[in-house]
Design a protein around this motif. Structure first.
Motif, PDB file in Angstrom:
ATOM      1  N   GLU A   1       0.835  -1.195   0.000  1.00 34.51           N
ATOM      2  CA  GLU A   1       0.000   0.000   0.000  1.00 34.51           C
ATOM      3  C   GLU A   1       0.873   1.249   0.000  1.00 34.51           C
ATOM      4  O   GLU A   1       2.051   1.202   0.376  1.00 34.51           O
ATOM      5  N   TYR A   2       0.254   2.340  -0.439  1.00 35.53           N
ATOM      6  CA  TYR A   2       0.910   3.639  -0.343  1.00 35.53           C
ATOM      7  C   TYR A   2       0.008   4.603   0.399  1.00 35.53           C
ATOM      8  O   TYR A   2      -1.222   4.530   0.318  1.00 35.53           O
ATOM      9  N   LEU A   3       0.623   5.489   1.164  1.00 36.06           N
ATOM     10  CA  LEU A   3      -0.085   6.536   1.882  1.00 36.06           C
ATOM     11  C   LEU A   3      -0.149   7.781   1.005  1.00 36.06           C
ATOM     12  O   LEU A   3       0.812   8.108   0.309  1.00 36.06           O
ATOM     13  N   CYS A   4      -1.266   8.476   1.063  1.00 34.85           N
ATOM     14  CA  CYS A   4      -1.423   9.697   0.279  1.00 34.85           C
ATOM     15  C   CYS A   4      -2.516  10.553   0.909  1.00 34.85           C
ATOM     16  O   CYS A   4      -3.170  10.134   1.871  1.00 34.85           O
ATOM     17  N   GLY A   5      -2.726  11.729   0.373  1.00 34.55           N
ATOM     18  CA  GLY A   5      -3.798  12.588   0.843  1.00 34.55           C
ATOM     19  C   GLY A   5      -5.138  12.208   0.231  1.00 34.55           C
ATOM     20  O   GLY A   5      -5.198  11.660  -0.876  1.00 34.55           O
ATOM     21  N   GLN A   6      -6.206  12.510   0.944  1.00 34.29           N
ATOM     22  CA  GLN A   6      -7.548  12.255   0.434  1.00 34.29           C
ATOM     23  C   GLN A   6      -7.793  13.000  -0.878  1.00 34.29           C
ATOM     24  O   GLN A   6      -8.556  12.555  -1.721  1.00 34.29           O
ATOM     25  N   GLN A   7      -7.123  14.144  -1.046  1.00 27.53           N
ATOM     26  CA  GLN A   7      -7.287  14.944  -2.258  1.00 27.53           C
ATOM     27  C   GLN A   7      -6.233  14.623  -3.332  1.00 27.53           C
ATOM     28  O   GLN A   7      -6.188  15.283  -4.367  1.00 27.53           O
ATOM     29  N   ALA A   8      -5.398  13.633  -3.086  1.00 22.88           N
ATOM     30  CA  ALA A   8      -4.306  13.331  -4.015  1.00 22.88           C
ATOM     31  C   ALA A   8      -4.833  12.980  -5.397  1.00 22.88           C
ATOM     32  O   ALA A   8      -5.772  12.186  -5.548  1.00 22.88           O
ATOM     33  N   HIS A   9      -4.204  13.551  -6.411  1.00 23.21           N
ATOM     34  CA  HIS A   9      -4.623  13.281  -7.785  1.00 23.21           C
ATOM     35  C   HIS A   9      -4.482  11.813  -8.124  1.00 23.21           C
ATOM     36  O   HIS A   9      -5.358  11.221  -8.765  1.00 23.21           O
ATOM     37  N   ASN A  10      -3.383  11.171  -7.660  1.00 26.92           N
ATOM     38  CA  ASN A  10      -3.187   9.763  -8.017  1.00 26.92           C
ATOM     39  C   ASN A  10      -4.094   8.827  -7.223  1.00 26.92           C
ATOM     40  O   ASN A  10      -4.115   7.623  -7.480  1.00 26.92           O
ATOM     41  N   TYR A  11      -4.869   9.369  -6.291  1.00 30.09           N
ATOM     42  CA  TYR A  11      -5.902   8.592  -5.604  1.00 30.09           C
ATOM     43  C   TYR A  11      -7.287   8.874  -6.185  1.00 30.09           C
ATOM     44  O   TYR A  11      -8.053   7.973  -6.484  1.00 30.09           O
ATOM     45  N   MET A  12      -7.602  10.173  -6.394  1.00 31.42           N
ATOM     46  CA  MET A  12      -8.963  10.559  -6.759  1.00 31.42           C
ATOM     47  C   MET A  12      -9.232  10.601  -8.259  1.00 31.42           C
ATOM     48  O   MET A  12     -10.342  10.311  -8.697  1.00 31.42           O
ATOM     49  N   PHE A  13      -8.220  10.979  -9.049  1.00 31.97           N
ATOM     50  CA  PHE A  13      -8.501  11.373 -10.421  1.00 31.97           C
ATOM     51  C   PHE A  13      -7.730  10.582 -11.480  1.00 31.97           C
ATOM     52  O   PHE A  13      -7.619  11.033 -12.618  1.00 31.97           O
ATOM     53  N   GLU A  14      -7.203   9.414 -11.118  1.00 28.39           N
ATOM     54  CA  GLU A  14      -6.424   8.649 -12.095  1.00 28.39           C
ATOM     55  C   GLU A  14      -6.972   7.235 -12.269  1.00 28.39           C
ATOM     56  O   GLU A  14      -6.234   6.278 -12.501  1.00 28.39           O
ATOM     57  N   GLY A  15      -8.305   7.155 -12.156  1.00 28.71           N
ATOM     58  CA  GLY A  15      -9.002   5.929 -12.518  1.00 28.71           C
ATOM     59  C   GLY A  15      -8.746   4.742 -11.606  1.00 28.71           C
ATOM     60  O   GLY A  15      -9.046   3.607 -11.985  1.00 28.71           O
ATOM     61  N   GLY A  16      -8.187   4.975 -10.420  1.00 26.08           N
ATOM     62  CA  GLY A  16      -7.870   3.849  -9.543  1.00 26.08           C
ATOM     63  C   GLY A  16      -6.803   2.944 -10.110  1.00 26.08           C
ATOM     64  O   GLY A  16      -6.748   1.747  -9.791  1.00 26.08           O
ATOM     65  N   GLY A  17      -5.915   3.505 -10.933  1.00 23.07           N
ATOM     66  CA  GLY A  17      -4.943   2.690 -11.656  1.00 23.07           C
ATOM     67  C   GLY A  17      -4.034   1.859 -10.764  1.00 23.07           C
ATOM     68  O   GLY A  17      -3.706   0.719 -11.098  1.00 23.07           O
ATOM     69  N   ALA A  18      -3.623   2.429  -9.630  1.00 23.43           N
ATOM     70  CA  ALA A  18      -2.723   1.680  -8.747  1.00 23.43           C
ATOM     71  C   ALA A  18      -3.386   0.394  -8.266  1.00 23.43           C
ATOM     72  O   ALA A  18      -2.755  -0.676  -8.230  1.00 23.43           O
ATOM     73  N   ALA A  19      -4.679   0.474  -7.918  1.00 20.47           N
ATOM     74  CA  ALA A  19      -5.404  -0.711  -7.456  1.00 20.47           C
ATOM     75  C   ALA A  19      -5.763  -1.626  -8.620  1.00 20.47           C
ATOM     76  O   ALA A  19      -5.592  -2.849  -8.544  1.00 20.47           O
ATOM     77  N   VAL A  20      -6.250  -1.036  -9.717  1.00 21.93           N
ATOM     78  CA  VAL A  20      -6.733  -1.838 -10.840  1.00 21.93           C
ATOM     79  C   VAL A  20      -5.585  -2.564 -11.542  1.00 21.93           C
ATOM     80  O   VAL A  20      -5.682  -3.752 -11.843  1.00 21.93           O
ATOM     81  N   LEU A  21      -4.491  -1.855 -11.800  1.00 21.74           N
ATOM     82  CA  LEU A  21      -3.410  -2.414 -12.615  1.00 21.74           C
ATOM     83  C   LEU A  21      -2.192  -2.843 -11.808  1.00 21.74           C
ATOM     84  O   LEU A  21      -1.417  -3.674 -12.275  1.00 21.74           O
ATOM     85  N   GLY A  22      -2.013  -2.274 -10.614  1.00 15.56           N
ATOM     86  CA  GLY A  22      -0.846  -2.602  -9.820  1.00 15.56           C
ATOM     87  C   GLY A  22      -1.119  -3.465  -8.608  1.00 15.56           C
ATOM     88  O   GLY A  22      -0.188  -3.899  -7.935  1.00 15.56           O
ATOM     89  N   SER A  23      -2.407  -3.718  -8.322  1.00 20.74           N
ATOM     90  CA  SER A  23      -2.782  -4.447  -7.093  1.00 20.74           C
ATOM     91  C   SER A  23      -2.176  -3.787  -5.857  1.00 20.74           C
ATOM     92  O   SER A  23      -1.745  -4.456  -4.926  1.00 20.74           O
TER      93      SER A  23
END
Length: 335
Positions: free
Chosen positions: A75-97
């Protein structure tokens, strides 16, 4: 057209177009494109890293960075407003597990270290393995202080984590702080830089890190279909963005201030000018104003805005001080 939707709408300058037309090229997947190689080598040195990789977008650059730092089940820690959490299609979870662990940002964009520490998972098979802290500078136009980035470095060292910077608008932060880019980059294990926002390139972002990290990033770029061939055509414009368009970001900041102050003089618009630090303005709009109708009227005057409350307006290389005057005049007339 005066387009306030984002600084991603910038168009390449004539100098960029000429450089693109004349760029020496090769097959970048084979490592044969001399213009890409020059950009990557120059950018690595300029930002204080061992290596760099040219990518198609900021979303791809962030995803590659997360996948290079983390394995499946991490897992990675980030802000609730982080672009790579909110606005990038959930790519880390979808493609990176990879599991994101968002923490609520403070009003100034920072993430409290006490809350970050509490979110780090124990060494236990029940939990994802916490590997990385990702922060963003600027975030919603706000600039994270150098002192906060130094504290973030101390925090990750203490907890044996890596530190990544989503630097989509990091040069806006550097200009606002009046520091060289290395003053910011020194704190991070990896960093992305978007070249197609305020810096004005038509396409592209960079990932920066040490040699081993960029080797992993390069492999994941290929896996994700991001290997580009004669990409020197794009890299030529990207380098001009970094060499010629950094100092002028101060103009965008000044225009954003002018815009914010002008909006505050109009009925139905309210801006907290104290938080307009770079090129992004958020204005509250009175509910009595029909924003869709307003946007339609403005488009008829060759002005584009995105309705919302708050409404976000972004200044950039294709918006001048005179354009701000035109917008404020037409906005008042359309009310």
């Amino acid at each position: 057209m005066i387009d306030f939707r984002s600084d991603t709408v910038t168009r390449p300058t004539q100098a960029m177009r000429e450089a693109m037309a004349n760029a020496p090229v090769g097959d970048d997947v084979y490592g044969d494109d001399p213009t890409v190689n020059d950009l990557e080598q120059w950018a690595a040195e300029r930002h204080g890293f061992e290596s760099a990789l040219f990518c198609s977008s900021g979303t791809q650059a962030n995803l590659l960075s997360l996948m290079a730092h983390c394995e499946r089940g991490d897992e990675y820690l980030c802000g609730q407003q982080a672009h790579n959490y909110m606005f990038e299609g959930g790519g880390a979870a979808v493609l990176g597990s990879i599991q994101p662990q968002p923490i609520e940002n403070e009003k100034d964009g920072t993430i409290p270290f006490t809350k970050l520490a509490a979110a780090i998972k124990p060494d236990d098979a029940h939990f994802a393995r916490t590997r990385l802290l990702s922060i963003e500078n600027t975030i919603n136009g706000k600039v994270l202080p150098l002192s906060y980035m130094a504290e973030a470095r101390e925090f990750v060292n203490q907890h044996n984590l890596k530190l990544h910077l989503d630097g989509a608008r990091v040069y806006n932060a550097a200009i606002a702080l009046d520091v060289d880019i290395k003053t910011i980059s020194q704190y991070f294990d990896s960093m992305t830089v978007c070249l197609s926002k305020g810096l004005g390139a038509p396409i592209g972002s960079l990932v920066l890190g040490d040699t081993a990290f960029i080797a992993k990033v390069r492999r994941w770029r290929k896996v994700l279909g991001g290997g580009m061939r004669q990409a020197g055509i794009l890299a030529a414009a990207a380098k001009i963005a970094l060499t010629d368009h950094v100092a002028r970001l101060a103009d965008d900041h000044a225009n954003a201030k002018k815009l914010a102050e002008g909006l505050n003089r109009l009925p139905g618009f309210t801006v907290n000018t104290g938080i307009v630090q770079t090129n992004i303005v958020f204005t509250k709009v009175d509910p009595s104003i029909d924003q869709q109708q307003l946007a339609t009227r403005l488009k008829g005057k060759n002005i584009i805005v995105t309705p919302g409350n708050p409404m976000r307006l972004v200044t950039h290389i294709d918006i001048s001080s005179a354009d701000i005057d035109t917008f404020l005049y037409e906005l008042e007339a359309a009310l």
